[in-house]
Write an enzyme that holds these catalytic residues in place. Structure first.
Site, mmCIF file in Angstrom:
data_model
loop_
_atom_site.group_PDB
_atom_site.id
_atom_site.type_symbol
_atom_site.label_atom_id
_atom_site.label_comp_id
_atom_site.label_asym_id
_atom_site.label_seq_id
_atom_site.Cartn_x
_atom_site.Cartn_y
_atom_site.Cartn_z
ATOM 1 N N HIS A 78 0.678 -1.201 -0.099
ATOM 2 C CA HIS A 78 0.016 0.113 -0.151
ATOM 3 C C HIS A 78 0.846 1.308 0.055
ATOM 4 C CE1 HIS A 78 -3.780 2.325 0.865
ATOM 5 N NE2 HIS A 78 -4.367 1.095 0.250
ATOM 6 N N ASP A 140 -7.611 4.482 9.506
ATOM 7 C CA ASP A 140 -8.964 4.427 8.854
ATOM 8 C C ASP A 140 -9.146 3.280 7.816
ATOM 9 O OD1 ASP A 140 -9.636 7.151 9.904
ATOM 10 O OD2 ASP A 140 -8.693 8.121 8.387
ATOM 11 N N GLU A 253 -12.612 13.525 12.888
ATOM 12 C CA GLU A 253 -11.955 13.828 11.603
ATOM 13 C C GLU A 253 -12.716 15.019 10.711
ATOM 14 O OE1 GLU A 253 -10.749 10.755 9.051
ATOM 15 O OE2 GLU A 253 -9.559 9.751 10.594
#
Length: 492
Positions: A78, A140, A253
């Site tokens: 990632h 997240d 957030e």
């Protein structure tokens, strides 16, 4: 191994030679990553380990070789700028360890979980929830590996209260750049422990992490509030992160909606709600979303708490939306949203590029930063998500390698762009313009998931004290600079 490989591969120790794969198909996957914007030569081989001992044996071979070769561990691939590449060296396919047994063990009595560095957070979450437990802070997106995340920090909407994920780590098993297998903690080999957490893979490969847990309420009240004014958003966010534990929200957030960006999330908004929100976004070039959550067991108590908090916030009247979900649904929300976006794309997802930029921006300059960045992005019309949320510096451990701004409150600003093969360079150019703006205006932002290419830039990033300490740790634990070379910290 296939014939025709490089000479050092031909001479590698027999105990791991059978686990090295050098055919074109095996190595090609390790010359690309999630970002899809960096091209590099593939590794000479890929190690598919069946145990952490295989990784240690490989690194010892690399040290003994006449021409020492580079080694890089790859979790779920990632990274966005080739940070986990090992051109001409050996890439470690950490995912292989997930196939030799689920290396996740929960101790509810002692409130911790032991998880292999190759494990995905989604699997860790599922296992901890079976015991009624969860970690204090989460990223997240949960389809990342334990080792990869902890090598950076692990940030998300709970950091303001509990610190990044590295702050919850109690103990690590690490294989150093010399091939030594070391268990470390704040009390045992603390220099390695603190150095590896946020250490960008430069000092060792994390093969196990022990992370503290807490009892977890079963439900989450999840809210999204809309703002048309940036200062109102940041003022409310800063107020919320100043509240003591159990008084405020458990998660805070924010998101920036640029260029009349439309809301499209059927998993949260009804069709009627989305239409009403999009009528509002059509009126404003930029709008802002505050996303908050409370973890709870009793509905009556959470109703009272949320109502009291909402009365103190300055969102657009009538534009507060909420839903109650399970703990798992909330923590896995980004994956659900991502799958929806993929299903609605007209482009093959494999052709999508992700030229991301993640910054920590001091509170004192967030308004200046917002003005400059939004001005730059108006000319680009980017596609993607922009996250914006504040953190408390006192929740970060200064002894760890990860770097944050000097101010007591700073913002995580995450430009999570998606683009086609044709236009990613425009977005990357926009990212560079934003960095240039920060440099010219003296905004002392720090890159998170940094991808500098020169030692001078890295020295400036770490600062004199941390750089000196990091150099000493590198000389101690990876003196031949074999690990994760494409970070370009200790290699050209």
């Amino acid at each position: 191994m296939a014939a025709g490989t490089s000479s050092w591969l031909d001479n590698i120790a027999p105990e791991i030679a059978s686990k090295l794969h050098s055919d074109g198909e095996a190595v090609a996957r390790f010359a690309t990553d999630y970002g899809g914007i960096i091209s590099a030569a593939p590794p000479a081989a890929v190690l598919r380990p069946s145990s952490p001992e295989d990784i240690a044996a490989l690194i010892r071979c690399a040290n003994r070789a006449d021409s020492p070769f580079s080694v890089a561990a790859r979790g779920n691939g990632h990274s966005t700028h080739g940070q986990a590449f090992a051109p001409g060296g050996v890439a470690i396919d950490m995912a292989e360890l997930r196939g030799v047994g689920k290396r996740i063990r929960v101790s509810a009595e002692e409130s911790y979980v032991d998880a292999g560095g190759e494990q995905l957070w989604i699997d860790v979450l599922e296992e901890t929830l079976r015991h009624g437990m969860s970690m204090r802070s989460w990223v997240d997106y949960l389809y990342l590996t334990v080792g990869g995340t902890l090598s950076n920090a692990g940030v998300g909407g709970m950091v303001f209260q509990h610190g990044p994920m590295v702050s919850s780590v109690l103990e690590l098993d690490v294989i150093t750049g010399k091939g030594e297998m070391v268990t470390c903690s704040p009390e045992l080999h603390s220099d390695l422990f603190n150095g590896v957490l946020g250490g960008l893979g430069q000092l060792g490969v994390i093969t196990r992490a022990r992370i503290s847990l807490r009892p977890t309420p079963a439900k989450v009240r999840w809210l999204r509030l809309f703002y048309t004014d940036f200062d109102s958003l940041t003022s409310d966010q800063e107020f919320l992160i100043s509240l003591r534990d159990k008084i405020g929200f458990d998660y805070v957030e924010g998101q920036v909606l640029l260029n009349h960006q439309q809301v499209d999330d059927p998993n949260f908004f009804s069709i009627e709600e989305a239409e009403r929100i999009n009528q509002l976004t059509a009126e404003f070039n930029a709008m802002y979303l505050l996303e908050v959550a409370v973890f709870f067991d009793s509905t009556s108590l959470v109703d009272q708490k949320v109502e009291g908090l909402l009365q103190r916030l300055s969102f657009v009247p009538g534009f507060a939306f909420s839903k109650d979900v399970s703990h798992f649904e909330f923590l896995n929300r980004v994956y659900t949203e991502e799958e929806h976006r993929k299903s609605s794309m007209a482009v093959d997802p494999s052709k999508i590029r992700h030229p991301w930029l993640n910054l920590f921006v001091p509170k004192s300059r967030i308004r200046d930063f917002q003005t400059g960045a939004e001005g730059i992005l108006q000319n680009i019309n980017p596609t993607g998500v922009v996250l914006l949320y504040p953190m408390n510096r006192n929740r970060w451990n200064e002894n760890m390698t990860v770097v944050v701004p000097d101010e007591e409150v700073f913002y995580s600003v995450e430009f999570l762009w998606t683009s086609t093969e044709e236009d990613w360079k425009n977005l990357e150019a926009g990212n560079n313009e934003i960095l240039g703006f920060c440099h010219r205006q003296g905004v002392q932002a720090k890159q998170y998931l940094a991808h500098y290419k020169s030692r001078t830039d890295w020295m400036e990033h770490f600062g004199e004290v941390k750089w000196k300490r990091f150099m000493q740790l590198k000389q101690t634990y990876d003196p031949k600079a074999l690990l994760s070379p494409e970070q370009h910290i200790f290699t050209n």
